[in-house]
Design a protein around this motif. Structure first.
Motif, mmCIF file in Angstrom:
data_model
loop_
_atom_site.group_PDB
_atom_site.id
_atom_site.type_symbol
_atom_site.label_atom_id
_atom_site.label_comp_id
_atom_site.label_asym_id
_atom_site.label_seq_id
_atom_site.Cartn_x
_atom_site.Cartn_y
_atom_site.Cartn_z
ATOM 1 N N CYS A 1 0.751 -1.269 0.265
ATOM 2 C CA CYS A 1 0.074 0.012 -0.158
ATOM 3 C C CYS A 1 0.927 1.269 0.023
ATOM 4 O O CYS A 1 1.618 1.500 1.105
ATOM 5 C CB CYS A 1 -0.853 0.055 1.204
ATOM 6 N N SER A 2 0.858 1.993 -1.126
ATOM 7 C CA SER A 2 1.751 3.111 -1.129
ATOM 8 C C SER A 2 0.904 4.324 -1.751
ATOM 9 O O SER A 2 0.512 3.989 -2.856
ATOM 10 C CB SER A 2 2.943 2.781 -2.148
ATOM 11 N N LEU A 3 1.266 5.471 -1.451
ATOM 12 C CA LEU A 3 0.777 6.783 -2.042
ATOM 13 C C LEU A 3 1.486 7.000 -3.207
ATOM 14 O O LEU A 3 2.796 6.801 -3.277
ATOM 15 C CB LEU A 3 0.621 7.680 -0.945
ATOM 16 N N GLN B 1 10.686 2.578 8.258
ATOM 17 C CA GLN B 1 11.850 3.279 7.650
ATOM 18 C C GLN B 1 11.006 3.654 6.215
ATOM 19 O O GLN B 1 11.640 4.565 5.619
ATOM 20 C CB GLN B 1 12.925 2.644 7.546
ATOM 21 N N HIS B 2 10.082 3.183 5.844
ATOM 22 C CA HIS B 2 9.721 3.489 4.510
ATOM 23 C C HIS B 2 8.165 4.653 4.551
ATOM 24 O O HIS B 2 7.732 4.932 3.692
ATOM 25 C CB HIS B 2 8.979 2.219 3.879
ATOM 26 N N LEU B 3 7.767 4.862 5.715
ATOM 27 C CA LEU B 3 6.758 5.861 5.980
ATOM 28 C C LEU B 3 7.091 6.949 5.305
ATOM 29 O O LEU B 3 6.032 7.640 4.823
ATOM 30 C CB LEU B 3 6.262 5.928 7.395
ATOM 31 N N GLY C 1 5.833 7.454 1.902
ATOM 32 C CA GLY C 1 4.379 7.237 1.547
ATOM 33 C C GLY C 1 3.992 5.735 1.382
ATOM 34 O O GLY C 1 2.911 5.255 0.819
ATOM 35 N N ASN C 2 4.694 4.813 2.032
ATOM 36 C CA ASN C 2 4.624 3.405 2.068
ATOM 37 C C ASN C 2 3.997 2.915 3.343
ATOM 38 O O ASN C 2 4.742 2.965 4.371
ATOM 39 C CB ASN C 2 6.001 2.657 1.639
ATOM 40 N N ALA C 3 2.639 2.408 3.182
ATOM 41 C CA ALA C 3 2.110 1.956 4.405
ATOM 42 C C ALA C 3 1.843 0.409 4.455
ATOM 43 O O ALA C 3 1.062 -0.104 5.084
ATOM 44 C CB ALA C 3 0.661 2.724 4.581
#
Ligand SMILES: *[C@@H]1O[C@H](CO)[C@@H](O)[C@H](O)[C@H]1NC(C)=O
Ligand SMILES: *[C@@H]1O[C@H](CO)[C@@H](O)[C@H](O)[C@H]1NC(C)=O
Length: 293
Positions: free
Chosen positions: A44-46, A95-97, A100-102
């Motif tokens: 799930c990524s913006l 570390q991916h937030l 935009g990586n959820a």
């Protein structure tokens, strides 16, 4: 021990998952397929890679709370409300937030994790929601402990020896879903067998499978029972006594020779005895003769 309803749900979930796989292509739904027990990453990524460290996102499976993150507070650091099915198994990638990586990972997946998930950013403008289908494919394993409907070890029996080999029987009783029964040697090679005798009573199956075995590297044989629908496999072994493998015609010959030999022997003994008795009798009469002199 779980209830039958849960097991039916398990089968339904599995069937639904398989159906979904065939339906999912061509839509904006991402499908993730893993084997039971593996970890599943639900992506799930913006698209604009916006930093979401201070944002809120919520993962759900239908109406069940899977993972909720709100500006650093989430289910793994004190927040409550997570469905107990997912407790301790779902993690995000801190570390991916900032990109935009959820995405989340569900560890040690179960077949019942299969289903529709949503990744929702309710406070973003415009509101963003992503759909992910997870399919957890069952692996074959012994599920006797985990499922009441999983069939138990089959009954193996040695029916006897013929000139072609040793006849073995494997019996499965009262099994649902319908089991597949096979005889195997100790290397797992499937042995040819007679047609299985299958009987059905109130939707449950009894299966009898017979095979004739000859001597192999070992004298150990396995009857394997599979219920593919629920990913269940179980086996029972049987050890054939070495002497049963001796050639029957050979044993018959031995018996015959033995019998013949015994016969000759007893005739000889009888003859010797008769001779002896006769001599004693003769001696006796000679003695009598001498007395009479
Ligand atoms: C988001 O993070 C996950 C977990 O590391 C990774 O598998 C995935 O490729 C990332 N997505 C993007 C778009 O970078
Ligand atoms: C029989 O079952 C046991 C226990 O599950 C397993 O370790 C073994 O590999 C199986 N043997 C065969 C020949 O399938």
């Amino acid at each position: 021990m779980k209830t039958t309803t849960q097991h039916l749900f398990f089968i339904m979930a599995l069937t639904a998952a398989k159906t979904m796989l065939t339906l999912s292509h061509g839509s904006d739904v991402i499908t993730v397929v893993v084997s039971e027990g593996d970890n599943a990453i639900l992506p799930c990524s913006l698209s604009n890679n916006q930093n979401i460290v201070q944002k809120l996102f919520d993962w759900k499976k239908y109406d069940k709370e899977v993972f909720l993150y709100d500006a650093g507070v989430h289910y793994n650091n004190g927040r409550d409300g997570q469905d107990e099915l997912f407790q301790g198994r779902v993690f995000h990638f801190p570390q991916h937030l900032k990109f935009g990586n959820a995405s989340i990972v569900i560890k040690n997946t179960k077949v019942t994790d299969s289903g529709d998930y949503t990744c929702n950013f309710p406070h973003l403008e415009p509101r963003q929601i992503f759909h992910i289908k997870l399919i957890v494919e069952p692996i074959l394993k012994d599920r006797s402990e985990e499922m009441a409907i999983a069939v138990r070890e089959p009954y193996t029996r040695l029916l006897g020896a013929t000139e072609n080999g040793v006849l073995l029987q494997c019996e499965v009783r009262d099994a649902y879903p319908k089991p597949k029964v096979e005889w195997q040697d100790s290397d797992g090679i499937v042995l040819s067998a007679e047609d299985p005798q299958v009987s059905e009573r109130r939707g449950h199956f009894n299966v009898i499978l017979r095979t004739t075995v000859t001597k192999t590297a070992t004298n150990c044989f396995f009857c394997e029972v599979k219920q593919d629908d629920i990913g269940h496999v179980v086996n029972a072994s049987i050890i054939v006594p070495e002497k049963l493998f001796e050639d029957k015609s050979c044993q018959v010959a031995h018996a015959w020779i033995g019998g013949w030999f015994l016969g000759v022997l007893s005739v000889a003994v009888f003859a010797a005895l008769a001779l002896f008795v006769r001599r004693v009798w003769k001696k006796g009469s000679q003695l009598e003769d001498s007395f009479s002199i």
